[in-house]
Design a protein around this motif. Structure first.
Motif, short mmCIF file in Angstrom:
data_model
loop_
_atom_site.label_atom_id
_atom_site.label_comp_id
_atom_site.label_asym_id
_atom_site.label_seq_id
_atom_site.Cartn_x
_atom_site.Cartn_y
_atom_site.Cartn_z
N LYS A 87 -59.49 41.77 19.00
CA LYS A 87 -60.24 42.21 17.82
C LYS A 87 -61.59 41.52 17.73
CE LYS A 87 -56.26 43.38 14.98
NZ LYS A 87 -55.52 43.09 13.75
N LEU A 88 -61.63 40.25 18.05
CA LEU A 88 -62.88 39.51 18.01
C LEU A 88 -63.82 40.02 19.10
CD1 LEU A 88 -64.26 37.21 16.54
CD2 LEU A 88 -63.33 35.64 18.21
N PHE A 89 -63.29 40.30 20.27
CA PHE A 89 -64.10 40.85 21.36
C PHE A 89 -64.67 42.21 20.97
CE2 PHE A 89 -64.36 43.45 25.25
CZ PHE A 89 -65.35 42.73 25.91
N ALA A 90 -63.83 43.06 20.39
CA ALA A 90 -64.28 44.39 19.97
C ALA A 90 -65.38 44.28 18.92
CB ALA A 90 -63.10 45.20 19.44
N ALA A 91 -65.22 43.36 17.98
CA ALA A 91 -66.25 43.17 16.95
C ALA A 91 -67.56 42.70 17.58
CB ALA A 91 -65.76 42.17 15.91
N GLY A 92 -67.48 41.83 18.57
CA GLY A 92 -68.67 41.36 19.26
C GLY A 92 -69.38 42.47 20.00
N VAL A 93 -68.62 43.33 20.65
CA VAL A 93 -69.21 44.46 21.38
C VAL A 93 -69.89 45.42 20.40
CG1 VAL A 93 -68.66 46.54 22.73
CG2 VAL A 93 -67.65 44.33 23.35
N ILE A 94 -69.24 45.70 19.29
CA ILE A 94 -69.83 46.59 18.29
C ILE A 94 -71.11 45.99 17.72
CG2 ILE A 94 -69.48 47.59 15.99
CD1 ILE A 94 -66.52 47.97 16.83
N ALA A 95 -71.09 44.69 17.44
CA ALA A 95 -72.28 44.02 16.91
C ALA A 95 -73.42 44.07 17.92
CB ALA A 95 -71.95 42.57 16.54
N ALA A 96 -73.11 43.88 19.20
CA ALA A 96 -74.15 43.92 20.24
C ALA A 96 -74.75 45.32 20.36
CB ALA A 96 -73.56 43.48 21.58
N VAL A 97 -73.93 46.34 20.27
CA VAL A 97 -74.42 47.72 20.35
C VAL A 97 -75.31 48.03 19.14
CG1 VAL A 97 -73.71 50.15 20.23
CG2 VAL A 97 -72.54 48.58 21.78
N LEU A 98 -74.88 47.62 17.96
CA LEU A 98 -75.68 47.85 16.75
C LEU A 98 -77.02 47.11 16.83
CD1 LEU A 98 -72.97 47.76 13.96
CD2 LEU A 98 -74.15 49.75 14.89
N ALA A 99 -76.99 45.88 17.31
CA ALA A 99 -78.22 45.11 17.44
C ALA A 99 -79.15 45.76 18.47
CB ALA A 99 -77.91 43.67 17.84
N GLY A 100 -78.61 46.21 19.57
CA GLY A 100 -79.41 46.88 20.59
C GLY A 100 -80.02 48.16 20.07
N THR A 101 -79.28 48.91 19.28
CA THR A 101 -79.79 50.14 18.69
C THR A 101 -80.92 49.84 17.72
OG1 THR A 101 -77.61 51.16 18.89
CG2 THR A 101 -79.15 52.18 17.35
N ALA A 102 -80.75 48.80 16.90
CA ALA A 102 -81.80 48.42 15.94
C ALA A 102 -83.08 48.01 16.66
CB ALA A 102 -81.30 47.30 15.04
N VAL A 103 -82.94 47.24 17.73
CA VAL A 103 -84.12 46.81 18.49
C VAL A 103 -84.80 48.01 19.13
CG1 VAL A 103 -84.86 45.51 20.52
CG2 VAL A 103 -83.30 44.46 18.88
N ALA A 104 -84.04 48.92 19.68
CA ALA A 104 -84.62 50.11 20.32
C ALA A 104 -85.36 50.97 19.30
CB ALA A 104 -83.52 50.92 21.00
N GLN A 105 -84.78 51.12 18.10
CA GLN A 105 -85.44 51.91 17.07
C GLN A 105 -86.73 51.24 16.61
OE1 GLN A 105 -82.49 52.49 14.03
NE2 GLN A 105 -81.61 54.25 15.04
N ARG A 106 -86.70 49.92 16.48
CA ARG A 106 -87.91 49.20 16.06
C ARG A 106 -89.00 49.34 17.11
NH1 ARG A 106 -86.89 43.50 13.90
NH2 ARG A 106 -86.18 44.75 12.18
N ARG A 107 -88.65 49.22 18.39
CA ARG A 107 -89.65 49.36 19.45
C ARG A 107 -90.21 50.77 19.48
NH1 ARG A 107 -87.41 45.93 24.63
NH2 ARG A 107 -87.55 43.90 23.62
#
Length: 54
Positions: free
Chosen positions: A28-48
């Protein structure tokens, strides 16, 4: 090269700590980390993309 060794030590130390604290593979912790990384990557891509338009 030193950063590679440091990263290796931090990664394995973190895995050891999580397994010791939560037992086995903390899925569960690993899954939460993967989801957080994907969301962060999406936010950075949108900002760029937004900065590139202006």
């Amino acid at each position: 090269m030193k950063y590679k060794v440091l990263g290796f030590a931090v990664w394995n130390g973190g895995r050891w700590y999580l397994r010791r604290r939560y037992g086995g593979t903390p899925r569960k912790l690993f899954a939460a980390g993967v989801i957080a990384a994907v969301l962060a990557g999406t936010a950075v891509a949108q900002r760029r993309a937004s900065d590139a338009r202006h």
